[in-house]
Write an enzyme that holds these catalytic residues in place. Structure first.
Site, PDB file in Angstrom:
ATOM      1  CG  ASN A  24      -1.692   1.259   1.402  1.00 34.64           C
ATOM      2  OD1 ASN A  24      -1.718   2.093   0.514  1.00 34.64           O
ATOM      3  ND2 ASN A  24      -2.346   1.410   2.541  1.00 34.64           N
ATOM      4  N   GLY A  39       2.808   2.507  10.590  1.00 30.23           N
ATOM      5  CA  GLY A  39       3.761   3.597  10.392  1.00 30.23           C
ATOM      6  C   GLY A  39       4.469   4.036  11.655  1.00 30.23           C
ATOM      7  CB  SER A  56       5.651  -1.519  11.865  1.00 33.95           C
ATOM      8  OG  SER A  56       5.200  -0.184  12.074  1.00 33.95           O
ATOM      9  CG  HIS A  75      -5.749   1.949   5.218  1.00 36.65           C
ATOM     10  ND1 HIS A  75      -5.270   2.927   6.062  1.00 36.65           N
ATOM     11  CD2 HIS A  75      -4.737   1.065   5.046  1.00 36.65           C
ATOM     12  CE1 HIS A  75      -4.018   2.645   6.366  1.00 36.65           C
ATOM     13  NE2 HIS A  75      -3.664   1.523   5.769  1.00 36.65           N
ATOM     14  CD  GLU A 118      -3.204  -2.384   7.331  1.00 36.34           C
ATOM     15  OE1 GLU A 118      -2.174  -2.710   6.750  1.00 36.34           O
ATOM     16  OE2 GLU A 118      -3.757  -1.295   7.148  1.00 36.34           O
ATOM     17  CD  GLU A 156      -2.870   5.624   6.678  1.00 35.41           C
ATOM     18  OE1 GLU A 156      -2.838   5.691   5.436  1.00 35.41           O
ATOM     19  OE2 GLU A 156      -1.971   5.077   7.340  1.00 35.41           O
ATOM     20  CE  LYS A 197       0.001   3.271   4.755  1.00 32.49           C
ATOM     21  NZ  LYS A 197      -0.015   3.356   6.191  1.00 32.49           N
ATOM     22  N   GLY A 225       5.062   1.394   4.503  1.00 32.39           N
ATOM     23  CA  GLY A 225       6.366   2.021   4.281  1.00 32.39           C
ATOM     24  C   GLY A 225       7.368   1.131   3.551  1.00 32.39           C
TER      25      GLY A 225
HETATM   26  P1  13P Z   1       3.199   0.465   7.560  1.00 31.87           P
HETATM   27  O1  13P Z   1       3.696  -0.844   6.966  1.00 31.87           O
HETATM   28  O2  13P Z   1       3.925   1.665   7.041  1.00 31.87           O
HETATM   29  O3  13P Z   1       3.111   0.394   9.045  1.00 31.87           O
HETATM   30  O4  13P Z   1       1.694   0.644   7.033  1.00 31.87           O
HETATM   31  C1  13P Z   1       0.785  -0.400   7.143  1.00 31.87           C
HETATM   32  C2  13P Z   1      -0.411  -0.068   6.360  1.00 31.87           C
HETATM   33  O5  13P Z   1      -1.172   0.824   6.701  1.00 31.87           O
HETATM   34  C3  13P Z   1      -0.654  -0.835   5.142  1.00 31.87           C
HETATM   35  O6  13P Z   1      -1.938  -0.626   4.661  1.00 31.87           O
END
Ligand code: 13P
Length: 253
Positions: free
Chosen positions: A14, A177, A216, A99, A171, A101, A16, A238
């Site tokens: 992802n 993140g 993460s 998600h 998640e 976010e 983002k 990330g």
């Molecule tokens: P990270 O791997 O950056 O923690 O993000 C996870 C995520 O939100 C994947 O959708």
């Protein structure tokens, strides 16, 4: 839970709101060639403007591409929205829905997430349904309640056969993140709980359901996470922006 055969690991990136044409070219080219020898299923979920680039660079490869969201509406006067049929036009196979976010910054409620899930499925996309608790919810001891509520909101609207067509991603919001990964035991506990809840309604769907872990994930922790019996792969943020890290995680499956 004992399975008769191991599931094929599914690892999705992802991105983002990251990337540009030049950096995407390098990343997609590296992922395409690096994933060629991987037996698992790999996908990248890119920002909308780069779907065409993903289509051009990944066509004919064993890397699928997906979107990070989708409208709950099929078409109409919804300025700025992108429908599932439009995504399907690109050969886009996946759409992330729910998600954290989107839930926290853009007001995607359980009801909206369920509608997006259905819109994706109806247009022939595979929804990647994200669920997970915040830190405050974990500390209040209501992780199970929150995650089951998020699951049931979709199960009630979609039905079990439709859920079986989807991918679920657990998640924990506090792990996204932040560099704070859930321990394999913490993640496994929630994954097993999700599978058990689905099994209450349909054991066969529960057994076949791919439940990814996200939060993460790195090459250094992927193997142990993916080694848990109910963790069927990962949804990577990330680390999916660095080809070697993403491919290292894919290889850990
Ligand atoms: P990270 O791997 O950056 O923690 O993000 C996870 C995520 O939100 C994947 O959708």
């Amino acid at each position: 839970m004992a399975y008769t055969m191991p599931r094929i690991k599914f690892v999705a990136g992802n991105w983002k709101m990251h990337g540009n044409l030049a950096s995407n070219l390098a990343l997609l080219t590296a992922v395409r060639s690096g994933a060629a020898s991987l037996g698992g299923q790999v996908a990248v979920c890119v920002p909308y403007p780069y779907l065409a680039q993903a289509q051009a660079l990944l066509a004919g490869s064993n890397v699928a591409w997906g979107a990070q969201d989708v409208s709950e509406h099929a078409q109409g006067a919804y300025t700025g929205e992108v429908s599932a049929a439009m995504l399907n036009d690109f050969g886009c196979r996946y759409a992330i829905v729910g998600h954290s976010e989107r839930r926290s910054f853009y007001g995607d409620t359980d009801t909206v997430v369920a509608a997006k899930f259905m819109a994706a499925l109806k247009a022939g996309l595979t929804p990647i349904l994200c669920v997970g608790e915040t830190l405050a919810e974990r500390e209040a001891g209501i992780t199970a309640e929150v995650v089951i509520r998020q699951m049931e909101a979709v199960m009630a609207v979609a039905g079990m056969a439709a859920l079986g067509e989807a991918v679920v991603a657990y998640e924990p919001v506090w792990a996204i993140g932040t560099g704070k990964t859930a321990t394999p035991a913490q993640a496994q506990e929630v994954h097993a709980m999700i599978r058990a809840r689905v099994a209450r309604d349909d054991a066969a769907v529960a057994e076949g359901l791919q439940i990814l872990y996200g939060g993460s994930v790195k090459p250094s922790n992927a193997r142990e996470l993916f080694g848990q019996p109910d963790i069927d792969g990962g949804l990577i943020g990330g680390a999916s922006l660095v080809a070697d890290d993403f491919l290292g995680i894919c290889a850990a499956g």
